[in-house]
Design a protein around this motif. Sequence first.
Motif, PDB file in Angstrom:
ATOM      1  N   SER A 192       1.449   3.314   2.178  1.00 48.96           N
ATOM      2  CA  SER A 192       2.160   3.482   3.446  1.00 48.96           C
ATOM      3  C   SER A 192       3.176   2.361   3.680  1.00 48.96           C
ATOM      4  O   SER A 192       3.644   2.164   4.793  1.00 48.96           O
ATOM      5  CB  SER A 192       1.165   3.524   4.607  1.00 48.96           C
ATOM      6  N   CYS A 198       0.863  -1.185   0.000  1.00 46.14           N
ATOM      7  CA  CYS A 198       0.000   0.000   0.000  1.00 46.14           C
ATOM      8  C   CYS A 198       0.901   1.238   0.000  1.00 46.14           C
ATOM      9  O   CYS A 198       2.108   1.134   0.206  1.00 46.14           O
ATOM     10  CB  CYS A 198      -0.947  -0.013   1.206  1.00 46.14           C
ATOM     11  N   HIS A 220       2.918  -0.915   3.765  1.00 47.91           N
ATOM     12  CA  HIS A 220       2.558  -2.209   4.356  1.00 47.91           C
ATOM     13  C   HIS A 220       2.547  -3.234   3.224  1.00 47.91           C
ATOM     14  O   HIS A 220       2.024  -2.951   2.156  1.00 47.91           O
ATOM     15  CB  HIS A 220       1.173  -2.157   5.013  1.00 47.91           C
ATOM     16  N   CYS A 255      -5.431  -2.406   1.732  1.00 46.95           N
ATOM     17  CA  CYS A 255      -4.653  -2.637   2.946  1.00 46.95           C
ATOM     18  C   CYS A 255      -5.593  -2.757   4.139  1.00 46.95           C
ATOM     19  O   CYS A 255      -6.401  -1.874   4.385  1.00 46.95           O
ATOM     20  CB  CYS A 255      -3.680  -1.476   3.154  1.00 46.95           C
ATOM     21  N   TYR A 265      -4.944  -2.376   7.203  1.00 46.06           N
ATOM     22  CA  TYR A 265      -4.638  -1.351   8.211  1.00 46.06           C
ATOM     23  C   TYR A 265      -5.332  -0.038   7.899  1.00 46.06           C
ATOM     24  O   TYR A 265      -5.953   0.580   8.741  1.00 46.06           O
ATOM     25  CB  TYR A 265      -3.131  -1.084   8.266  1.00 46.06           C
ATOM     26  N   ASP A 266      -5.184   0.425   6.654  1.00 49.21           N
ATOM     27  CA  ASP A 266      -5.614   1.791   6.343  1.00 49.21           C
ATOM     28  C   ASP A 266      -6.569   1.886   5.152  1.00 49.21           C
ATOM     29  O   ASP A 266      -6.995   2.983   4.790  1.00 49.21           O
ATOM     30  CB  ASP A 266      -4.391   2.679   6.110  1.00 49.21           C
TER      31      ASP A 266
END
Length: 181
Positions: A146, A144, A148, A158, A160-161
């Motif tokens: 960021s 992603c 990850h 992702c 996470y986000d």
Amino acid sequence: MWRIAGIVFFLGLMVAAGAAGQSGEDETETVRVEDSKGVVTYATDFSKAFGGGSLSAYRGDSKVEVPFERIAVLRTGRIVDSRMDVGLVLTTGRGLQVQLDRPEFESVYGGLTEFGNFRIRLAEVKSIEFSRRQKYDQSLGQRCPSAHIWYKETWRFCPYDGKALVPVKRSVPTTEEPRRR
Ligand SMILES: [Zn+2]
């Protein structure tokens, strides 16, 4: 009797071959849809809810059917006299200005998101960006923005986000690189 069965079987094969070719099994497609309120949604399997693999539009005096697979970006404009201005960027990079009539811009589009089904009328869309990519080396995973990294091929976002995942590319050494001597 057998001859008819043979013909039906042959037709079946042709349909199967056509469907496989259209879905592009070595390619996946993600769309980024921004609606008229500025809300952004990422979706896969995005298409017109009721048939049609192309955008029916007017370009000057001519009627055009632009296949969605040739569209990279679609931006809607103002609706004047039941015609909506639409700016397209084709996958070739060329821009194309077209107009849609009411049945076309009232069409419902749908796709799959991380939170389930997603539907929107084209009239409520500000822009659609299509990103298509080749299938990738699964051992490298997807990343992603960021950074990850995930290794599930079916994941598009992702966990996470919620940002869109992009396959990690194997770095290919080129002969252009300067070498030490
Ligand atoms: Zn992330």
